[in-house]
Design an enzyme around this catalytic site. Structure first.
Site, PDB file in Angstrom:
ATOM      1  N   SER A  95      20.707  18.724  15.387  1.00 17.85           N
ATOM      2  CA  SER A  95      21.754  18.219  14.797  1.00 17.85           C
ATOM      3  C   SER A  95      22.181  18.152  13.234  1.00 17.85           C
ATOM      4  O   SER A  95      20.901  18.262  12.820  1.00 17.85           O
ATOM      5  CB  SER A  95      22.174  16.833  15.353  1.00 17.85           C
ATOM      6  OG  SER A  95      22.238  16.640  16.781  1.00 17.85           O
TER       7      SER A  95
HETATM    8  N1  SAM Z   1      17.966  15.159  19.184  1.00 15.97           N
HETATM    9  C1  SAM Z   1      17.628  16.495  19.059  1.00 15.97           C
HETATM   10  C2  SAM Z   1      16.913  16.721  17.740  1.00 15.97           C
HETATM   11  O1  SAM Z   1      16.748  15.951  17.119  1.00 15.97           O
HETATM   12  O2  SAM Z   1      16.615  18.214  17.762  1.00 15.97           O
HETATM   13  C3  SAM Z   1      18.907  17.271  19.103  1.00 15.97           C
HETATM   14  C4  SAM Z   1      19.201  17.412  20.460  1.00 15.97           C
HETATM   15  S1  SAM Z   1      20.189  18.731  21.381  1.00 15.97           S
HETATM   16  C5  SAM Z   1      21.649  18.317  20.365  1.00 15.97           C
HETATM   17  C6  SAM Z   1      20.580  18.088  22.836  1.00 15.97           C
HETATM   18  C7  SAM Z   1      19.337  18.046  23.802  1.00 15.97           C
HETATM   19  O3  SAM Z   1      19.623  17.277  24.823  1.00 15.97           O
HETATM   20  C8  SAM Z   1      18.997  19.473  24.249  1.00 15.97           C
HETATM   21  O4  SAM Z   1      17.569  19.456  23.956  1.00 15.97           O
HETATM   22  C9  SAM Z   1      19.070  19.166  25.781  1.00 15.97           C
HETATM   23  O5  SAM Z   1      18.264  20.074  26.544  1.00 15.97           O
HETATM   24  C10 SAM Z   1      19.016  17.751  25.996  1.00 15.97           C
HETATM   25  N2  SAM Z   1      19.732  17.222  27.351  1.00 15.97           N
HETATM   26  C11 SAM Z   1      20.801  17.496  27.874  1.00 15.97           C
HETATM   27  N3  SAM Z   1      21.166  16.762  28.925  1.00 15.97           N
HETATM   28  C12 SAM Z   1      19.930  16.008  29.059  1.00 15.97           C
HETATM   29  C13 SAM Z   1      19.518  15.103  30.079  1.00 15.97           C
HETATM   30  N4  SAM Z   1      20.450  14.775  31.112  1.00 15.97           N
HETATM   31  N5  SAM Z   1      18.579  14.451  29.856  1.00 15.97           N
HETATM   32  C14 SAM Z   1      17.602  14.595  28.972  1.00 15.97           C
HETATM   33  N6  SAM Z   1      18.005  15.484  28.010  1.00 15.97           N
HETATM   34  C15 SAM Z   1      19.070  16.321  28.003  1.00 15.97           C
END
Ligand code: SAM
Length: 219
Positions: A63
């Site tokens: 992000s």
């Molecule tokens: N917090 C992260 C960072 O600091 O890099 C950025 C997160 S990225 C915008 C969103 C993440 O959420 C992705 O890696 C995706 O695979 C994960 N994601 C999506 N749905 C999810 C779920 N139901 N449970 C866990 N992770 C999930």
């Protein structure tokens, strides 16, 4: 080893974070300290401190620094909290939380991202973060209740299991809305009733999908 990116990082905090009104001093210090470039692919490392989200593996994103700051500040951490993060991604947000809370539980649905993030966090001697591969829309029941919950992927609605796992007085930050744009919402649990929530709108945002049984469908 000398941190060649320190100057860029301090500038990022000054111009993108402090200048936009983030005032939590512990948070500003954490963002000055955590080497964001280590969480970004070598090929785009020069963009690590840009005012934007960046691509990571598996078509996911790390992000925008300001969004990390805004969501983290909304958790109102003092250092004693147990925090749940949904969407470990690169591990950057988890590293920031690790400096500000007592313990961080982070869930990622894509195994390769979880493995990479775990390795990075350990390499930085961060040992108060546990990373699990699962559908985070169910939360982490064995470790509940949480003083803070941060969802770093966009949800169609607030997943019920998460409010159930939020401590009374706890804060939950989550992007809620459509697949392309969402509203960043902060919920504070007011009583034993998990539906008794104070709601605050923190503004518009754009996140990748939260995919899971209480999120969007994978297809
Ligand atoms: N917090 C992260 C960072 O600091 O890099 C950025 C997160 S990225 C915008 C969103 C993440 O959420 C992705 O890696 C995706 O695979 C994960 N994601 C999506 N749905 C999810 C779920 N139901 N449970 C866990 N992770 C999930």
């Amino acid at each position: 080893m000398m941190d060649l990116y320190r100057k860029q990082r301090l500038k990022m905090v000054e111009t993108q974070i402090r200048a936009r009104g983030i005032a939590d001093r512990r948070l500003l210090k954490a963002m000055e300290a955590v080497p964001r470039h280590l969480f970004v692919d070598e090929a785009i490392i020069s963009q690590s401190y840009n005012d934007s989200p960046l691509p990571i593996d598996e078509h996911q994103t790390i992000s925008q620094p300001y969004i990390v700051a805004l969501m983290t500040e909304a958790l109102e951490l003092t250092g004693k909290e147990k925090v749940l993060e949904i969407g470990t991604g690169s591990g950057y947000q988890a590293a920031i939380l690790a400096m500000l809370a007592d313990h961080v539980f982070s869930i990622e649905r894509i195994p390769s991202l979880a493995t990479k993030a775990r390795r990075l966090l350990e390499g930085m001697n961060i040992f108060n973060v546990a990373v699990r591969v699962a559908d985070g829309t169910y939360g982490w029941r064995d470790e509940a209740p949480f003083d803070g919950i941060i969802v770093t992927a966009g949800a169609p609605a607030l997943p019920d299991p998460l409010t159930a796992q939020l401590a009374v007085g706890g804060r939950l930050v989550i992007p809620v809305g459509g697949r392309f744009t969402q509203t960043l919402m902060k919920y504070t649990r007011l009583s034993e009733d998990p539906n008794d929530l104070k709601k605050e709108n923190l503004g518009g945002c754009r996140f990748v999908d939260l995919i899971g049984d209480h999120g969007w469908r994978a297809d």
